[in-house]
Design an enzyme around this catalytic site. Sequence first.
Site, PDB file in Angstrom:
ATOM      1  NE  ARG A 214      -3.874  -1.846   2.615  1.00  0.00           N
ATOM      2  CZ  ARG A 214      -4.893  -1.809   3.469  1.00  0.00           C
ATOM      3  NH1 ARG A 214      -5.107  -0.719   4.169  1.00  0.00           N
ATOM      4  NH2 ARG A 214      -5.697  -2.833   3.634  1.00  0.00           N
TER       5      ARG A 214
ATOM      6  CE1 TYR B 131     -23.238  15.220 -10.539  1.00  0.00           C
ATOM      7  CE2 TYR B 131     -22.059  15.235  -8.461  1.00  0.00           C
ATOM      8  CZ  TYR B 131     -23.258  15.210  -9.160  1.00  0.00           C
ATOM      9  OH  TYR B 131     -24.436  15.189  -8.492  1.00  0.00           O
TER      10      TYR B 131
ATOM     11  CG  HIS C 125      -6.638  -1.166  -5.080  1.00  0.00           C
ATOM     12  ND1 HIS C 125      -5.370  -1.535  -4.701  1.00  0.00           N
ATOM     13  CD2 HIS C 125      -7.010  -0.170  -4.224  1.00  0.00           C
ATOM     14  CE1 HIS C 125      -4.970  -0.792  -3.677  1.00  0.00           C
ATOM     15  NE2 HIS C 125      -5.961   0.037  -3.366  1.00  0.00           N
TER      16      HIS C 125
END
Length: 827
Positions: free
Chosen positions: A44, A134, A90
């Site tokens: 990570r 968006y 992921h």
Amino acid sequence: MSSELPDQPDDSTAAPAANVERVRVEDEMEQSYIDYAMSVIAGRALPDVRDGLKPVHRRILYAMHSMGVTSGSSHRKSSSVVGETMGDYHPHGDQAIYDTLVNMAQTFTMREPLIDGQGNFGSMDGDPAAAMRYTEARMSPIAEELLEDIEKDTVDFQSNYDDRLEEPEVLPAAYPNLLVNGSTGIAVGMSTKIPPHNLGEVIDATIHLIDNPDCDVEDLIHLEESPGPIKGPDFPTGANIVGRNDIHKAYKTGRGRLTVRAEYEVDREEGRIVISELPYQENKARVVERIAENVNEGKIEGISDLRDESDRDGVRVVVDLKRGANADVVENQLLEHHLESTFGVINLALVDGQPRVLTLKETLAEYVDHRKEVVRRRSQFELDEAQDRAHILEGRLTAVKNADDVIEIVRDADTRDDAKSALRDEYDFSADQADHIVRIQIGSLTSEEVGEIETEYEEVQERIDRLEEILGDQQELLDVIKDELREISEDYGDERRTRIVEDDGEVTHEDLIPEQDCVVVITEDDYIKRMPVEKFEPQGRGGKGIIGADPKEGDRVNEVFRANSHDYLLCFTNQGKVYRLKTYQVPEMSRTARGNHIRNVIEGIDDGEEITAVVDTDAFTEDKCLTMVTRNGYVKRTCTTDFQNIRSTGIIAASLEDGDELVDVEVTDGEQDLAIATAQGMTIRFAETEARQMGRNARGVGAIKLQDDDRVVGLVATSGEDDRALLTVTENGYGKRTLLDEYRQQSRYGKGLIDIKTDGRNGPVTDVKAVEEADHLIIMSESGQIMRIRAADISTVGRNTKGVTIMELEGQDRVASVTVVPDLDDE
């Protein structure tokens, strides 16, 4: 109640454990924590040194590559990209993936953004990006360079989290992305913070390392004696890095602290400071807000207005200055608190799956090794493809040259497999060649087609020769790497944005204080403050003065002296100790303020200690002495070099006998006379050489024989050609000037001469000073009244006179101290 244990399960029916291992719980916890830590480190938080990416970055780019969302395609909804990444590669939260996607699209975060975003992707003001439904995204062209040739077996693949698909362990990375875009991450017990760099400089350094593998770090960085390719980090927000030493340390050790300073312009004509670039990762809106808060709280003075005029083209924050404000002071205050930040470099990355802190050379060397492996594997892949194609073309040429026989063999065969077998028997074709020949069309047997096949065969053979040359010669392989790096530099390289400026010294608190003459006031109860001299207009002799301090009940002013705000002062106390202090460390307060307790200003000062003399160290040279006089009439001289190293808690300046106190200190040069005055109006003058030099711990020798109840109040250093006058001021506000020539030289330890009459009107002598006519005097009373008068306004008379009224006192008030300042109006 039964105390029997509950029935145990029948061992014969319980499922037997396959394996039972007894372990200590602390060992199990330790190993489990280590496994967890390594999972966070490798899975990570830390980037791989080869492609400079963390797993989440790599998976987003690979998912977009698999989706065909490249720089040449249309933008795709960010939610679609996040969904594909989360579903296939992921298995973590969608918001974490989207935050990473946003980060890769921000031009103020990434030096070379890897995502071409469309929509609101946040701002330098800390505004969040719009929701993923968006915004739209696609890979930027330079991101495709990280994935270039990934289908050519250039990197290893591993199974995804549910073994349905495969994902790359690392990307081919056609350029050193770790240094170009940098990285930030916090793992378990470690963190990384790698600054971004200029693409062209990093590529030039990589090529230099390839050509000179034995070079040092100094050969890769820009030094005055060797202008290497990398000048330093190059932040996307520009700004300035102060000093080169910290940059070099970071590159040589993998760790360092860089001072990053905003870019701004001080417009003195317009009275404003315009900020055009901020340090990397600074929140612009928060910077403006903090400046405004400091102005409102009075921590920053001289600012009348603050405006953020920034737009999409860049940063523009305008700081308007008040009329008459010191632009340099405001500039330094902004630098200290707002316009400079520290970037802590920790060049930590994964090398072979293990975290390592790397130097600049080691980072580039790891990348070069990775790129050599990528180019080798790509060349081998392309060679295998070319050889397979050449093999097919060889069979096809044979078939074309024997077209009639080939057609007849195929036509006579009962099945396709029979035809293949017959062709292999007749012409020794391989299975692949026979299969290709059986599938070719009759139209491809024309003479024109034969010429095209022969041309292609020659080209394929040339390609095979070139690939074999690359694989057989290490230098040829390195040349390929260098050529590809140069192409990327030409296609994507740009000018530096961050400038490297010379270190003009750390902005200290002193830089924020304007130079000005101050009056420092100390009371008997050890309250201290400073005030600008300009606050006290000259008055005529005999005035009452104005309020200069407001001591609490029972307290009274004990000492007042003049100093420049930037002077280093030696503060001598009545107990024979000395402390060093910068004038600006004394809090500046209004005339009516009481002040701060001296223990808040001078560390280690004891109860009962009072500052009785102050010496400016600007007057120090090695050949001079500090001459001290005590209340009981002792004098000693100590070389100034003995006072070079003064601890914050002070040191001993003179040893005193019981009941004695240090009264006054002067800087002398060994060729002067000392004039010592007493409270009862006596003054003695003798050559300073009569008092030999002594160490700090010495008591001194007798300077003057005192009458009963008399005491020494002051010391003046003079010379034979001194045309100054001795100013004598008494407790009741009277005083006079007498030329120093009127005090003849005597032997040390005499009774002295009468200086002034100390009858009931005058009262005892408070202080003596050597003054010129142009000097001004600051006189303060015990109750805090203060006045500034011209020395020329005080009459010059002979010895053994009463003097004139200098300051009108009320009630039981007394003159506490006198200090001399130059005529500021003439400066």
